[in-house]
Design a protein around this motif. Structure first.
Motif, PDB file in Angstrom:
ATOM      1  N   GLY A  26       0.816  -1.222   0.000  1.00 12.80           N
ATOM      2  CA  GLY A  26       0.000   0.000   0.000  1.00 12.80           C
ATOM      3  C   GLY A  26       0.842   1.261   0.000  1.00 12.80           C
ATOM      4  N   ALA A  27       1.934   1.258   0.768  1.00 12.93           N
ATOM      5  CA  ALA A  27       2.828   2.417   0.801  1.00 12.93           C
ATOM      6  C   ALA A  27       3.478   2.624  -0.564  1.00 12.93           C
ATOM      7  CB  ALA A  27       3.889   2.236   1.879  1.00 12.93           C
ATOM      8  N   PHE A  28       3.886   1.528  -1.200  1.00 16.35           N
ATOM      9  CA  PHE A  28       4.472   1.621  -2.545  1.00 16.35           C
ATOM     10  C   PHE A  28       3.439   2.200  -3.511  1.00 16.35           C
ATOM     11  CE2 PHE A  28       5.179   0.076  -6.813  1.00 16.35           C
ATOM     12  CZ  PHE A  28       6.523   0.302  -7.009  1.00 16.35           C
ATOM     13  N   HIS A  32       3.556   5.767  -5.708  1.00 16.76           N
ATOM     14  CA  HIS A  32       3.713   5.674  -7.165  1.00 16.76           C
ATOM     15  C   HIS A  32       2.397   5.834  -7.924  1.00 16.76           C
ATOM     16  CE1 HIS A  32       7.963   4.603  -6.986  1.00 16.76           C
ATOM     17  NE2 HIS A  32       7.646   3.941  -5.887  1.00 16.76           N
ATOM     18  N   GLY A  33       1.398   6.418  -7.282  1.00 17.08           N
ATOM     19  CA  GLY A  33       0.137   6.695  -7.970  1.00 17.08           C
ATOM     20  C   GLY A  33      -0.697   5.464  -8.265  1.00 17.08           C
ATOM     21  N   GLY A  34      -0.483   4.412  -7.503  1.00 17.09           N
ATOM     22  CA  GLY A  34      -1.169   3.134  -7.723  1.00 17.09           C
ATOM     23  C   GLY A  34      -0.143   2.081  -8.097  1.00 17.09           C
ATOM     24  N   ALA A  35      -0.552   0.827  -8.062  1.00 16.77           N
ATOM     25  CA  ALA A  35       0.388  -0.243  -8.391  1.00 16.77           C
ATOM     26  C   ALA A  35      -0.350  -1.489  -8.853  1.00 16.77           C
ATOM     27  CB  ALA A  35       1.257  -0.579  -7.178  1.00 16.77           C
ATOM     28  N   ASP A  55       3.495   5.204 -12.181  1.00 13.85           N
ATOM     29  CA  ASP A  55       4.508   6.111 -12.713  1.00 13.85           C
ATOM     30  C   ASP A  55       5.691   5.367 -13.327  1.00 13.85           C
ATOM     31  OD1 ASP A  55       5.797   5.103 -10.489  1.00 13.85           O
ATOM     32  OD2 ASP A  55       6.175   7.053  -9.566  1.00 13.85           O
ATOM     33  N   GLY A  56       5.633   4.052 -13.371  1.00 15.67           N
ATOM     34  CA  GLY A  56       6.711   3.258 -13.949  1.00 15.67           C
ATOM     35  C   GLY A  56       7.736   2.797 -12.942  1.00 15.67           C
ATOM     36  N   GLY A  57       7.667   3.306 -11.718  1.00 14.32           N
ATOM     37  CA  GLY A  57       8.581   2.840 -10.676  1.00 14.32           C
ATOM     38  C   GLY A  57       8.302   1.385 -10.358  1.00 14.32           C
ATOM     39  N   GLY A  77      -5.254  -4.813  -2.223  1.00 15.04           N
ATOM     40  CA  GLY A  77      -6.168  -4.409  -3.284  1.00 15.04           C
ATOM     41  C   GLY A  77      -5.531  -4.192  -4.643  1.00 15.04           C
ATOM     42  N   ILE A  78      -4.270  -4.601  -4.825  1.00 14.61           N
ATOM     43  CA  ILE A  78      -3.644  -4.409  -6.140  1.00 14.61           C
ATOM     44  C   ILE A  78      -4.148  -5.457  -7.132  1.00 14.61           C
ATOM     45  CG2 ILE A  78      -1.556  -3.352  -5.210  1.00 14.61           C
ATOM     46  CD1 ILE A  78      -0.099  -6.035  -5.830  1.00 14.61           C
ATOM     47  N   THR A  79      -4.036  -5.130  -8.390  1.00 10.28           N
ATOM     48  CA  THR A  79      -4.343  -6.069  -9.459  1.00 10.28           C
ATOM     49  C   THR A  79      -3.133  -6.966  -9.662  1.00 10.28           C
ATOM     50  OG1 THR A  79      -5.787  -4.487 -10.576  1.00 10.28           O
ATOM     51  CG2 THR A  79      -4.882  -6.279 -11.916  1.00 10.28           C
ATOM     52  N   LEU A  80      -3.361  -8.275  -9.721  1.00 13.45           N
ATOM     53  CA  LEU A  80      -2.273  -9.218  -9.979  1.00 13.45           C
ATOM     54  C   LEU A  80      -2.342  -9.706 -11.414  1.00 13.45           C
ATOM     55  CD1 LEU A  80      -2.113 -11.511  -6.822  1.00 13.45           C
ATOM     56  CD2 LEU A  80      -0.478  -9.780  -7.556  1.00 13.45           C
TER      57      LEU A  80
END
Length: 113
Positions: A26-28, A32-35, A55-57, A77-80
């Protein structure tokens, strides 16, 4: 009875680890505007959670088991993605360090290390 207590302790420990990883994911994502992510089995060491920000990070974390990695991703909650290719891989932005490092490894160029 003792086996039940051991299972409960192991389950609680796994849940705490998944929660900690989810917090890091979540912090990442926030930075980075989402992940989005992909899970990569790395043997007895566990499972690598590869993260790519909007952002590509990029970065990664290692979970001790695949189940904990899946749970952490779900909690965050990220998309895998099933694999690290196509449009997902194209989101990664690398800088001079990565390119020099890769060249150093592949063709004897500077190693940055």
């Amino acid at each position: 009875m003792a086996d039940t207590q051991v299972d409960e302790k192991q389950s609680a420990k796994a849940e705490r680890k998944a929660a900690k990883l989810a917090k890091q994911i979540g912090a990442f994502a926030k930075a980075h505007g989402g992940a989005e992510g992909q899970l990569a089995y790395i043997g007895q060491t566990g499972t690598r959670i590869v993260l790519v920000g909007e952002d590509g990070g990029w970065g990664d974390l290692v979970a001790p088991t695949h189940e904990i990695a899946v749970r952490a991703a779900e909690k965050s909650g990220i998309t895998l993605h099933e694999s690290f290719d196509g449009d997902f891989a194209l989101k990664v932005r690398t800088g001079p360090y990565e390119w020099t490092r890769m060249a150093g490894i592949q063709i004897g160029g500077p190693s940055n290390g």
